[in-house]
Design a protein around this motif. Structure first.
Motif, PDB file in Angstrom:
ATOM      1  N   HIS A  67       0.936  -1.022  -0.003  1.00 58.34           N
ATOM      2  CA  HIS A  67       0.304   0.195  -0.087  1.00 58.34           C
ATOM      3  C   HIS A  67       0.758   1.592   0.174  1.00 58.34           C
ATOM      4  N   THR A  68       0.545   2.564  -1.271  1.00 58.36           N
ATOM      5  CA  THR A  68       1.170   3.754  -0.930  1.00 58.36           C
ATOM      6  C   THR A  68       0.175   4.831  -0.475  1.00 58.36           C
ATOM      7  N   ILE A  69       1.871   4.964   0.660  1.00 59.03           N
ATOM      8  CA  ILE A  69       0.698   6.550   0.506  1.00 59.03           C
ATOM      9  C   ILE A  69       2.130   7.417   0.560  1.00 59.03           C
ATOM     10  N   LEU A  70       1.651   8.790  -0.690  1.00 62.30           N
ATOM     11  CA  LEU A  70       1.977   9.321  -0.747  1.00 62.30           C
ATOM     12  C   LEU A  70       1.999  11.210  -0.622  1.00 62.30           C
ATOM     13  N   TRP A  71       3.025  11.506  -0.300  1.00 64.92           N
ATOM     14  CA  TRP A  71       2.873  13.061  -0.120  1.00 64.92           C
ATOM     15  C   TRP A  71       3.752  14.055  -0.411  1.00 64.92           C
ATOM     16  N   LEU A  72       2.580  14.642  -1.058  1.00 63.05           N
ATOM     17  CA  LEU A  72       3.475  15.481  -2.143  1.00 63.05           C
ATOM     18  C   LEU A  72       3.096  17.588  -2.013  1.00 63.05           C
ATOM     19  N   GLU A  73       3.981  18.250  -2.069  1.00 67.00           N
ATOM     20  CA  GLU A  73       3.733  19.725  -2.188  1.00 67.00           C
ATOM     21  C   GLU A  73       2.619  20.526  -2.255  1.00 67.00           C
ATOM     22  N   ASP A  74       1.602  19.639  -3.404  1.00 66.84           N
ATOM     23  CA  ASP A  74       1.055  20.602  -4.516  1.00 66.84           C
ATOM     24  C   ASP A  74       0.473  19.376  -5.369  1.00 66.84           C
ATOM     25  N   MET A  75      -0.389  19.664  -6.492  1.00 67.67           N
ATOM     26  CA  MET A  75      -1.304  19.215  -7.589  1.00 67.67           C
ATOM     27  C   MET A  75      -0.388  19.235  -8.821  1.00 67.67           C
ATOM     28  N   LYS A  76       0.277  20.240  -8.674  1.00 63.74           N
ATOM     29  CA  LYS A  76       1.405  20.125  -9.374  1.00 63.74           C
ATOM     30  C   LYS A  76       2.422  19.066  -9.875  1.00 63.74           C
ATOM     31  N   GLY A  77       3.092  18.833  -8.774  1.00 64.39           N
ATOM     32  CA  GLY A  77       4.054  17.807  -8.172  1.00 64.39           C
ATOM     33  C   GLY A  77       3.055  16.266  -9.089  1.00 64.39           C
ATOM     34  N   PHE A  78       2.134  15.944  -8.873  1.00 65.48           N
ATOM     35  CA  PHE A  78       1.065  14.483  -9.319  1.00 65.48           C
ATOM     36  C   PHE A  78       1.493  14.902 -11.071  1.00 65.48           C
ATOM     37  N   ALA A  79       1.340  16.265 -11.308  1.00 64.14           N
ATOM     38  CA  ALA A  79       0.873  15.852 -12.852  1.00 64.14           C
ATOM     39  C   ALA A  79       2.233  15.516 -13.439  1.00 64.14           C
ATOM     40  N   LYS A  80       3.363  16.219 -12.427  1.00 62.23           N
ATOM     41  CA  LYS A  80       4.831  16.132 -12.909  1.00 62.23           C
ATOM     42  C   LYS A  80       5.248  14.375 -12.879  1.00 62.23           C
ATOM     43  N   LEU A  81       4.794  14.359 -12.194  1.00 59.80           N
ATOM     44  CA  LEU A  81       5.139  12.856 -11.791  1.00 59.80           C
ATOM     45  C   LEU A  81       4.510  12.033 -12.927  1.00 59.80           C
ATOM     46  N   SER A  82       3.139  12.147 -13.480  1.00 60.55           N
ATOM     47  CA  SER A  82       2.630  11.570 -14.029  1.00 60.55           C
ATOM     48  C   SER A  82       2.348  11.314 -15.070  1.00 60.55           C
ATOM     49  N   ASN A  83       3.272  12.375 -15.463  1.00 62.96           N
ATOM     50  CA  ASN A  83       3.388  13.584 -16.768  1.00 62.96           C
ATOM     51  C   ASN A  83       1.556  14.169 -16.913  1.00 62.96           C
ATOM     52  N   ASN A  84       1.520  14.628 -16.226  1.00 60.82           N
ATOM     53  CA  ASN A  84       0.038  15.522 -16.497  1.00 60.82           C
ATOM     54  C   ASN A  84      -1.403  14.454 -17.235  1.00 60.82           C
ATOM     55  N   ASN A  85      -1.561  13.106 -16.596  1.00 54.41           N
ATOM     56  CA  ASN A  85      -2.163  11.477 -16.511  1.00 54.41           C
ATOM     57  C   ASN A  85      -2.732  11.727 -15.807  1.00 54.41           C
ATOM     58  N   ARG A  86      -4.434  12.278 -15.516  1.00 55.00           N
ATOM     59  CA  ARG A  86      -5.174  12.666 -13.805  1.00 55.00           C
ATOM     60  C   ARG A  86      -5.458  11.453 -13.891  1.00 55.00           C
ATOM     61  N   GLN A  87      -5.807  10.690 -14.440  1.00 60.86           N
ATOM     62  CA  GLN A  87      -6.315   8.628 -14.234  1.00 60.86           C
ATOM     63  C   GLN A  87      -6.053   8.125 -13.090  1.00 60.86           C
ATOM     64  N   TRP A  88      -4.289   8.602 -13.092  1.00 60.18           N
ATOM     65  CA  TRP A  88      -3.179   7.981 -11.573  1.00 60.18           C
ATOM     66  C   TRP A  88      -4.306   8.054 -11.044  1.00 60.18           C
ATOM     67  N   LEU A  89      -4.980   9.365 -10.453  1.00 55.64           N
ATOM     68  CA  LEU A  89      -5.046  10.190  -9.723  1.00 55.64           C
ATOM     69  C   LEU A  89      -6.330   9.002  -8.441  1.00 55.64           C
ATOM     70  N   GLY A  90      -7.072   8.468  -9.997  1.00 50.62           N
ATOM     71  CA  GLY A  90      -8.366   7.586  -9.661  1.00 50.62           C
ATOM     72  C   GLY A  90      -7.527   5.859  -8.600  1.00 50.62           C
ATOM     73  N   ASN A  91      -6.482   6.355  -9.100  1.00 50.81           N
ATOM     74  CA  ASN A  91      -5.694   5.095  -7.567  1.00 50.81           C
ATOM     75  C   ASN A  91      -6.136   5.249  -5.808  1.00 50.81           C
ATOM     76  N   PHE A  92      -5.989   6.330  -5.385  1.00 45.06           N
ATOM     77  CA  PHE A  92      -6.390   6.772  -4.613  1.00 45.06           C
ATOM     78  C   PHE A  92      -7.630   7.081  -3.734  1.00 45.06           C
TER      79      PHE A  92
END
Length: 214
Positions: free
Chosen positions: A122-147
Motif C-alpha cells: 500500500h502506497t501513501i504519497l505526500w506531495l507539496e502540491d498537485m503540480k508535483g503529481f501532474a509532473k510525476l504522472s506526466n499530466n495523466n489525471r487517471q492515476w489519481l483515481g487509484n487513491f
C-alpha cells in the motif's frame, strides 16, 4: 519512508518512530542521502527494494492465481514523501521517442500505486502540491483515481477541485484539513490533523501495543 535530507526535525522523528516500534514490525527509513550512522538508506534504494518485492509478489500471484493478498506476504506500507518534484531529480519526466514520459523511478511508483494494493503493498504519497503529481504522472489525471483515500490541507481552488472534487480546501483555516473517501458517496469530512507525536507519546503508544498483545 522517504524524508527530506535537510530536515533534521523530521529525520529525528522518523528515527525515533523506527527505534520504538521496530519490535512490532520492520521499518526502513530512507532519504535523499544515506546516513550509515543512523541506518538510513537512499530513497532510490528503498524504492528499488519495494519494487523488487512488488515484482516478486506479482510473479507469485501469476503462478498461483488462487492466492489471497495476505498469502503473498505481510502487508507492506510504502510511505513516500516527495515535496516538490524539483527536489527529486529521479522522478522528473524524461524525453521519450516523441514526447516527455515518466522517468523509470516515477513509473515504478505509478505501478505500485495502481497494482500494489492487490498484492498487499500500500502506497501513501505526500506531495507539496498537485503540480508535483501532474509532473510525476506526466499530466495523466487517471492515476489519481487509484487513491480512494485522500487528505488535503489548505490549497488553491484548482488543486482542491483536482484532489477533492470541490474547491472547499481553498478556504480552509490554518490547522484544518479535508478527508475524502472516494469509494463512498459522502461529503468531505473536515478535521483537525494530529500534531507530530513526541517521543514520550510514541513510548505511550508502544506500551498500549504491548498491553493489547498480552
Amino acid at each position: 519512508m522517504s524524508i527530506e535530507d535537510e530536515d533534521n526535525y523530521w529525520t529525528e522523528m522518523t528515527v525515533n518512530f523506527r527505534d520504538i516500534f521496530n519490535e512490532f514490525f520492520p521499518i526502513k527509513i530512507a532519504k535523499k542521502y544515506a546516513d550509515k550512522e543512523q541506518q538510513i538508506i537512499k530513497a532510490e534504494t528503498l524504492l528499488k527494494e519495494t519494487f523488487e518485492e512488488f515484482e516478486k509478489r506479482l510473479k507469485l500471484r501469476d503462478e498461483n492465481p488462487e492466492l489471497n493478498p495476505d498469502e503473498l506476504g505481510e502487508s507492506l506500507f510504502f510511505i513516500y514523501s516527495i515535496g516538490g518534484i524539483n527536489k527529486a531529480s529521479n522522478l522528473r519526466p524524461v524525453m521519450g521517442r516523441r514526447e516527455e514520459e515518466p522517468s523509470e523511478d516515477a513509473q515504478k511508483i505509478l505501478e505500485l500505486i495502481s497494482k500494489g494494493s492487490e498484492l498487499g503493498i500500500h502506497t501513501i504519497l505526500w506531495l507539496e502540491d498537485m503540480k508535483g503529481f501532474a509532473k510525476l504522472s506526466n499530466n495523466n489525471r487517471q492515476w489519481l483515481g487509484n487513491f480512494d483515500l485522500r487528505v488535503g490541507l489548505t490549497m488553491s481552488g484548482d488543486n482542491s477541485r483536482l484532489l477533492l472534487g470541490e474547491s472547499f480546501a481553498e478556504k480552509l483555516p490554518r490547522l484544518r484539513a479535508y478527508f475524502k473517501d472516494d469509494s463512498l458517496s459522502i461529503d468531505l469530512d473536515k478535521f483537525k490533523p494530529y500534531a507530530v507525536p513526541s517521543t514520550t507519546e510514541m513510548l505511550e503508544y508502544k506500551n498500549n501495543f504491548k498491553q493489547r498483545s498480552q
